[in-house]
Design a protein around this motif. Structure first.
Motif, PDB file in Angstrom:
ATOM      1  N   ALA A  90       4.314  -2.898  -5.788  1.00 56.37           N
ATOM      2  CA  ALA A  90       4.859  -1.149  -5.882  1.00 56.37           C
ATOM      3  C   ALA A  90       4.717  -1.104  -7.183  1.00 56.37           C
ATOM      4  O   ALA A  90       3.663  -0.075  -7.881  1.00 56.37           O
ATOM      5  CB  ALA A  90       5.875  -0.860  -5.377  1.00 56.37           C
ATOM      6  N   GLU A  91       4.838  -1.659  -8.441  1.00 54.61           N
ATOM      7  CA  GLU A  91       4.584  -1.747  -9.641  1.00 54.61           C
ATOM      8  C   GLU A  91       3.046  -2.340 -10.071  1.00 54.61           C
ATOM      9  O   GLU A  91       2.477  -1.622 -10.832  1.00 54.61           O
ATOM     10  CB  GLU A  91       5.079  -3.221 -10.703  1.00 54.61           C
ATOM     11  CG  GLU A  91       4.986  -3.442 -12.187  1.00 54.61           C
ATOM     12  CD  GLU A  91       6.132  -4.787 -12.911  1.00 54.61           C
ATOM     13  OE1 GLU A  91       5.981  -3.942 -14.047  1.00 54.61           O
ATOM     14  OE2 GLU A  91       6.183  -5.522 -12.417  1.00 54.61           O
ATOM     15  N   HIS A  92       1.451  -3.250  -9.205  1.00 58.27           N
ATOM     16  CA  HIS A  92       0.795  -3.065  -9.262  1.00 58.27           C
ATOM     17  C   HIS A  92      -0.200  -1.803  -8.898  1.00 58.27           C
ATOM     18  O   HIS A  92      -0.559  -1.163  -9.847  1.00 58.27           O
ATOM     19  CB  HIS A  92       0.208  -4.187  -7.847  1.00 58.27           C
ATOM     20  CG  HIS A  92      -1.101  -4.373  -8.239  1.00 58.27           C
ATOM     21  ND1 HIS A  92      -1.994  -5.478  -9.529  1.00 58.27           N
ATOM     22  CD2 HIS A  92      -2.570  -4.021  -7.226  1.00 58.27           C
ATOM     23  CE1 HIS A  92      -3.260  -5.059  -8.944  1.00 58.27           C
ATOM     24  NE2 HIS A  92      -3.447  -4.321  -7.675  1.00 58.27           N
ATOM     25  N   HIS A 137      -2.505  -1.634   3.912  1.00 57.15           N
ATOM     26  CA  HIS A 137      -2.881  -2.531   2.143  1.00 57.15           C
ATOM     27  C   HIS A 137      -1.793  -2.425   2.526  1.00 57.15           C
ATOM     28  O   HIS A 137      -0.838  -3.962   2.121  1.00 57.15           O
ATOM     29  CB  HIS A 137      -3.150  -1.970   1.015  1.00 57.15           C
ATOM     30  CG  HIS A 137      -4.737  -2.284   1.129  1.00 57.15           C
ATOM     31  ND1 HIS A 137      -5.728  -3.094   2.228  1.00 57.15           N
ATOM     32  CD2 HIS A 137      -6.363  -1.263   1.441  1.00 57.15           C
ATOM     33  CE1 HIS A 137      -7.404  -2.662   2.011  1.00 57.15           C
ATOM     34  NE2 HIS A 137      -7.604  -2.166   1.348  1.00 57.15           N
ATOM     35  N   PHE A 138      -1.124  -1.276   2.171  1.00 56.06           N
ATOM     36  CA  PHE A 138       0.889  -1.302   2.075  1.00 56.06           C
ATOM     37  C   PHE A 138       1.686  -1.668   3.235  1.00 56.06           C
ATOM     38  O   PHE A 138       2.603  -2.651   3.120  1.00 56.06           O
ATOM     39  CB  PHE A 138       0.751  -0.471   1.461  1.00 56.06           C
ATOM     40  CG  PHE A 138       0.372   0.386   0.232  1.00 56.06           C
ATOM     41  CD1 PHE A 138       1.231   0.322  -0.927  1.00 56.06           C
ATOM     42  CD2 PHE A 138      -0.664   0.737   0.184  1.00 56.06           C
ATOM     43  CE1 PHE A 138       1.350   1.218  -2.197  1.00 56.06           C
ATOM     44  CE2 PHE A 138      -0.842   1.537  -0.901  1.00 56.06           C
ATOM     45  CZ  PHE A 138      -0.116   1.398  -2.333  1.00 56.06           C
ATOM     46  N   ILE A 139       1.141  -1.808   4.401  1.00 59.28           N
ATOM     47  CA  ILE A 139       1.318  -2.349   5.278  1.00 59.28           C
ATOM     48  C   ILE A 139       1.428  -3.990   5.566  1.00 59.28           C
ATOM     49  O   ILE A 139       2.726  -4.805   5.481  1.00 59.28           O
ATOM     50  CB  ILE A 139       1.377  -1.407   6.429  1.00 59.28           C
ATOM     51  CG1 ILE A 139       2.166  -0.590   6.951  1.00 59.28           C
ATOM     52  CG2 ILE A 139       2.015  -2.629   7.726  1.00 59.28           C
ATOM     53  CD1 ILE A 139       1.144   0.123   8.145  1.00 59.28           C
ATOM     54  N   LEU A 140       0.800  -4.396   5.490  1.00 59.71           N
ATOM     55  CA  LEU A 140       0.457  -5.794   5.047  1.00 59.71           C
ATOM     56  C   LEU A 140       1.226  -6.296   3.702  1.00 59.71           C
ATOM     57  O   LEU A 140       1.400  -7.720   3.931  1.00 59.71           O
ATOM     58  CB  LEU A 140      -1.102  -6.105   4.821  1.00 59.71           C
ATOM     59  CG  LEU A 140      -1.911  -7.323   4.764  1.00 59.71           C
ATOM     60  CD1 LEU A 140      -1.001  -8.345   6.310  1.00 59.71           C
ATOM     61  CD2 LEU A 140      -3.318  -7.568   4.460  1.00 59.71           C
ATOM     62  N   THR A 155       5.075   2.079   5.476  1.00 64.60           N
ATOM     63  CA  THR A 155       4.669   3.695   4.597  1.00 64.60           C
ATOM     64  C   THR A 155       5.107   4.485   3.600  1.00 64.60           C
ATOM     65  O   THR A 155       4.253   5.330   3.212  1.00 64.60           O
ATOM     66  CB  THR A 155       4.150   4.529   6.130  1.00 64.60           C
ATOM     67  OG1 THR A 155       4.629   3.744   7.358  1.00 64.60           O
ATOM     68  CG2 THR A 155       4.194   5.817   6.106  1.00 64.60           C
ATOM     69  N   VAL A 156       6.360   4.018   3.423  1.00 64.98           N
ATOM     70  CA  VAL A 156       7.073   4.529   2.284  1.00 64.98           C
ATOM     71  C   VAL A 156       6.285   4.087   1.046  1.00 64.98           C
ATOM     72  O   VAL A 156       6.823   4.939   0.405  1.00 64.98           O
ATOM     73  CB  VAL A 156       9.205   4.320   2.566  1.00 64.98           C
ATOM     74  CG1 VAL A 156       8.880   4.697   1.222  1.00 64.98           C
ATOM     75  CG2 VAL A 156       9.281   4.879   4.101  1.00 64.98           C
ATOM     76  N   LEU A 157       6.304   3.366   0.831  1.00 64.66           N
ATOM     77  CA  LEU A 157       5.691   2.493  -0.065  1.00 64.66           C
ATOM     78  C   LEU A 157       4.450   2.769  -0.966  1.00 64.66           C
ATOM     79  O   LEU A 157       4.036   3.474  -1.730  1.00 64.66           O
ATOM     80  CB  LEU A 157       5.484   1.127  -0.002  1.00 64.66           C
ATOM     81  CG  LEU A 157       5.102   0.286  -1.330  1.00 64.66           C
ATOM     82  CD1 LEU A 157       6.269   0.171  -2.263  1.00 64.66           C
ATOM     83  CD2 LEU A 157       4.991  -0.967  -1.633  1.00 64.66           C
TER      84      LEU A 157
END
Length: 189
Positions: A90-92, A137-140, A155-157
């Motif tokens: 998330a920070e990235h 990518h976020f799910i992975l 998905t939320v991220l």
């Protein structure tokens, strides 16, 4: 007639895209016409239309460039060894969007592209495909971080990223540190 080099063709295409981007940022998406782009590029009508048949083709090309960069960054981050935690990922992502939300940043073009995607089915399909790939990518990243429901978490991220960018563009707030601190508080409880 001499054949034009690939480098020349690429340079002309870049010239048109840079001119269009300048016009979109200065005039707004809907107020910008092909005549504005042609004048800003300093090319003939025929030269511009050789590369792009419409303003929407230009918009799609600009969006494609932005998606290539974020796809490359998020794809690499989602596969990094050792795997990033969800917070690190998330920070990235937030840092990347923060860097792209300045006056010349690629994220500034996102809002008008998204709005136009609601009206234009071809652009809508394009954005849908790119968003789906990006969400992947976020799910992975969530899966590799060991989250119990990576589909939901990823998905939320992913949804937090445009939320941050929209707030930054429309209000100038929050800064990335404040937004990330909020995510951290929510995730850690």
């Amino acid at each position: 007639m001499p054949r034009v080099s690939e480098e020349h063709l690429a340079a002309r295409r870049r010239q048109i895209l840079d001119a269009a981007r300048t016009c979109f940022l200065r005039e707004g998406f809907h107020a910008t016409t092909m005549h504005h782009v042609i004048a800003e590029a300093g090319l003939s009508v025929g030269a511009v239309y050789r590369y792009f048949k419409s303003k929407n083709e230009i918009v799609k090309a600009i969006a494609e460039e932005a998606f290539i960069e974020i796809d490359k960054r998020m794809g690499a981050a989602s596969q990094r060894e050792p795997a990033m935690s969800v917070l690190e990922f998330a920070e990235h992502a937030i840092s990347f969007i923060d860097a792209q939300s300045g006056p010349q940043g690629a994220f500034r073009m996102a809002l008008p592209v998204w709005a136009e995607a609601l009206r234009d089915p071809v652009l809508g399909e394009f954005v849908n495909g790119k968003f789906s790939k990006m969400r992947g990518h976020f799910i992975l990243a969530a899966k590799r971080a060991g989250v119990s429901n990576p589909e939901a978490a990823g998905t939320v991220l992913f949804g937090l990223i445009p939320a941050f960018g929209v707030q930054r563009l429309l209000t100038g707030y929050p800064d990335k540190e404040t937004f990330f601190a909020g995510i951290k508080v929510l995730m850690e409880g």
